[in-house]
Design a protein around this motif. Structure first.
Motif, mmCIF file in Angstrom:
data_model
loop_
_atom_site.group_PDB
_atom_site.id
_atom_site.type_symbol
_atom_site.label_atom_id
_atom_site.label_comp_id
_atom_site.label_asym_id
_atom_site.label_seq_id
_atom_site.Cartn_x
_atom_site.Cartn_y
_atom_site.Cartn_z
ATOM 1 N N TYR A 131 0.862 -1.190 0.000
ATOM 2 C CA TYR A 131 0.000 0.000 0.000
ATOM 3 C C TYR A 131 0.894 1.234 0.000
ATOM 4 C CZ TYR A 131 1.176 -0.635 4.957
ATOM 5 O OH TYR A 131 1.847 -0.833 6.136
ATOM 6 N N ARG A 132 0.297 2.398 -0.263
ATOM 7 C CA ARG A 132 1.088 3.627 -0.282
ATOM 8 C C ARG A 132 1.549 3.993 1.133
ATOM 9 N NH1 ARG A 132 -3.012 7.455 -3.241
ATOM 10 N NH2 ARG A 132 -4.414 5.833 -2.438
ATOM 11 N N LEU A 133 2.828 4.306 1.231
ATOM 12 C CA LEU A 133 3.405 4.702 2.508
ATOM 13 C C LEU A 133 3.220 6.206 2.725
ATOM 14 C CD1 LEU A 133 6.679 2.570 2.307
ATOM 15 C CD2 LEU A 133 4.529 1.981 3.460
ATOM 16 N N GLU A 134 3.513 6.622 3.927
ATOM 17 C CA GLU A 134 3.263 8.014 4.335
ATOM 18 C C GLU A 134 3.986 9.031 3.457
ATOM 19 O OE1 GLU A 134 5.189 11.390 5.961
ATOM 20 O OE2 GLU A 134 6.083 9.438 6.436
ATOM 21 N N ASN A 135 5.184 8.693 2.971
ATOM 22 C CA ASN A 135 5.913 9.634 2.118
ATOM 23 C C ASN A 135 5.337 9.707 0.705
ATOM 24 O OD1 ASN A 135 6.815 7.058 1.393
ATOM 25 N ND2 ASN A 135 8.820 7.802 0.755
ATOM 26 N N GLN A 136 4.462 8.761 0.365
ATOM 27 C CA GLN A 136 3.811 8.768 -0.945
ATOM 28 C C GLN A 136 2.430 9.415 -0.886
ATOM 29 O OE1 GLN A 136 4.275 4.465 -1.127
ATOM 30 N NE2 GLN A 136 5.464 4.674 -3.011
ATOM 31 N N ALA A 137 1.731 9.201 0.220
ATOM 32 C CA ALA A 137 0.400 9.781 0.405
ATOM 33 C C ALA A 137 0.007 9.652 1.875
ATOM 34 C CB ALA A 137 -0.630 9.078 -0.484
ATOM 35 N N LYS A 138 -0.538 10.718 2.435
ATOM 36 C CA LYS A 138 -0.963 10.712 3.842
ATOM 37 C C LYS A 138 -2.275 9.949 3.991
ATOM 38 C CE LYS A 138 2.421 13.521 5.100
ATOM 39 N NZ LYS A 138 3.527 13.074 5.954
ATOM 40 N N ALA A 139 -2.696 9.833 5.246
ATOM 41 C CA ALA A 139 -3.981 9.202 5.534
ATOM 42 C C ALA A 139 -5.096 9.941 4.787
ATOM 43 C CB ALA A 139 -4.248 9.269 7.041
ATOM 44 N N PRO A 140 -6.084 9.229 4.252
ATOM 45 C CA PRO A 140 -6.383 7.806 4.463
ATOM 46 C C PRO A 140 -5.928 6.895 3.330
ATOM 47 C CG PRO A 140 -8.298 8.848 3.497
ATOM 48 C CD PRO A 140 -7.222 9.914 3.591
ATOM 49 N N ALA A 141 -4.901 7.287 2.563
ATOM 50 C CA ALA A 141 -4.512 6.557 1.356
ATOM 51 C C ALA A 141 -4.296 5.069 1.610
ATOM 52 C CB ALA A 141 -3.251 7.171 0.761
ATOM 53 N N ALA A 142 -3.594 4.719 2.679
ATOM 54 C CA ALA A 142 -3.308 3.306 2.948
ATOM 55 C C ALA A 142 -4.584 2.508 3.170
ATOM 56 C CB ALA A 142 -2.385 3.176 4.160
ATOM 57 N N ILE A 143 -5.568 3.126 3.827
ATOM 58 C CA ILE A 143 -6.862 2.449 4.029
ATOM 59 C C ILE A 143 -7.550 2.250 2.692
ATOM 60 C CG2 ILE A 143 -9.145 2.610 5.104
ATOM 61 C CD1 ILE A 143 -7.834 4.406 7.257
ATOM 62 N N GLU A 144 -7.550 3.272 1.865
ATOM 63 C CA GLU A 144 -8.157 3.155 0.533
ATOM 64 C C GLU A 144 -7.500 2.034 -0.260
ATOM 65 O OE1 GLU A 144 -9.195 7.942 0.089
ATOM 66 O OE2 GLU A 144 -7.468 7.076 -0.955
#
Length: 294
Positions: free
Chosen positions: A107-120
């Motif tokens: 999933y996308r990590l924090e440096n790639q996209a902030k929350a809620p990206a990982a949940i999506e």
């Protein structure tokens, strides 16, 4: 004096070189592939979604017999939402011996996209797999989502959302989504009281003080009497994720009448359990699965 300076300079250069070597090793680390038993096949780096130039990938391990339906476990790696790779995850032998389909998701990590990206992302991976169920012999009614640390948080979010499509972000599944169970290993469940801490603060980004948003990405928010069964593991001396977080989740699950089990590792830290402790967890986990009909 000159010799002393030369020795110090040499020692300093060696120290720098060693540091660079360790850094490069960490960056280029190659993980061993998952050991597959006879009667299994694999699909590596299946793309379940694309966001701009980022391809969301997962690895899938499934029995050769795809005409029969098999339970599936979706595994989500940890790493504080800021590091980690799906390739680091192995040890699925207990699932293979019970004829599970195993999906290993990135999933996308924090440096790639902030929350809620990982949940999506994990929700889209779930939906992708449900849409591919007939192709890979997946029983849509017997899906387990599992993760440790940040992966435990994401597993809880993916599972406890169930048919709530708030974070599906364009990923479509036409039928009802009802996850059978979630396996949460020392994951964060309530971000609000720890939102200003380390990796939680970084992952929340600019929304760190938006309490409505923070609650929306906290698994505890979604517990109700229709929630999926939850198996929880936590070390009582965890220095990273407070043990109280898992206790809070378990109490809310029990209060809602949700089938759940909480395994406490008395001297356990943040994972890194002993062989004996891991054996205890596995026995309890598969006993829990049996009660669910897995």
């Amino acid at each position: 004096m000159k010799n002393t300076k030369n020795l110090l300079l040499t020692a300093g250069l060696i120290k720098i070189w060693c540091g660079l070597a360790v850094s490069l090793y960490a960056q280029e680390r190659v993980f061993q592939p998952v050991d597959l038993p006879e009667g299994y096949q694999k699909k590596i780096d299946l793309i379940y979604k694309e966001v701009n130039d980022w391809p969301g990938r997962l690895d899938l391990y499934f029995p050769d017999d795809t005409t029969s339906k098999h339970p599936m476990v979706i595994n989500i790696h940890g790493g504080g939402w800021n590091h980690g790779k799906k390739e680091s995850q192995r040890g699925f032998g207990s699932f293979f011996s019970r004829h599970f389909v195993v999906a290993n998701v990135e999933y996308r990590l924090e440096n790639q996209a902030k929350a809620p990206a990982a949940i999506e992302d994990v929700r889209c991976a779930l939906i992708y797999l449900l849409n591919q169920a007939s192709k890979y012999g997946i029983d849509e009614s017997k899906v387990v989502v599992m993760g440790a640390s940040a992966g435990g948080h994401l597993a809880l979010m993916a599972g406890l959302l169930n048919n709530d499509r708030s974070f599906d972000n364009g990923c479509v599944y036409k039928d009802n989504i009802q996850i059978l169970a979630v396996v949460d290993k020392y994951g964060v469940v309530d971000l609000e009281p720890i939102r200003d801490k380390g990796s939680v603060k970084k992952w929340l980004g600019a929304k760190v003080n938006n309490l409505e948003f923070v609650r929306s990405v906290s698994p505890i928010t979604y517990v109700n009497n229709t929630s999926s069964a939850v198996f929880i593991v936590h070390g009582k001396k965890d220095p990273i994720v407070p043990y109280a977080q898992s206790k809070q989740l378990y109490e809310k699950l029990q209060g809602a009448g949700v089938q759940s089990e909480f395994v406490t590792i008395e001297n356990g830290l943040h994972g890194k359990f002993s062989i004996e402790e891991k054996d205890k967890i596995n026995k309890a986990l598969f006993s829990f699965f049996e009660k669910l009909g897995l």
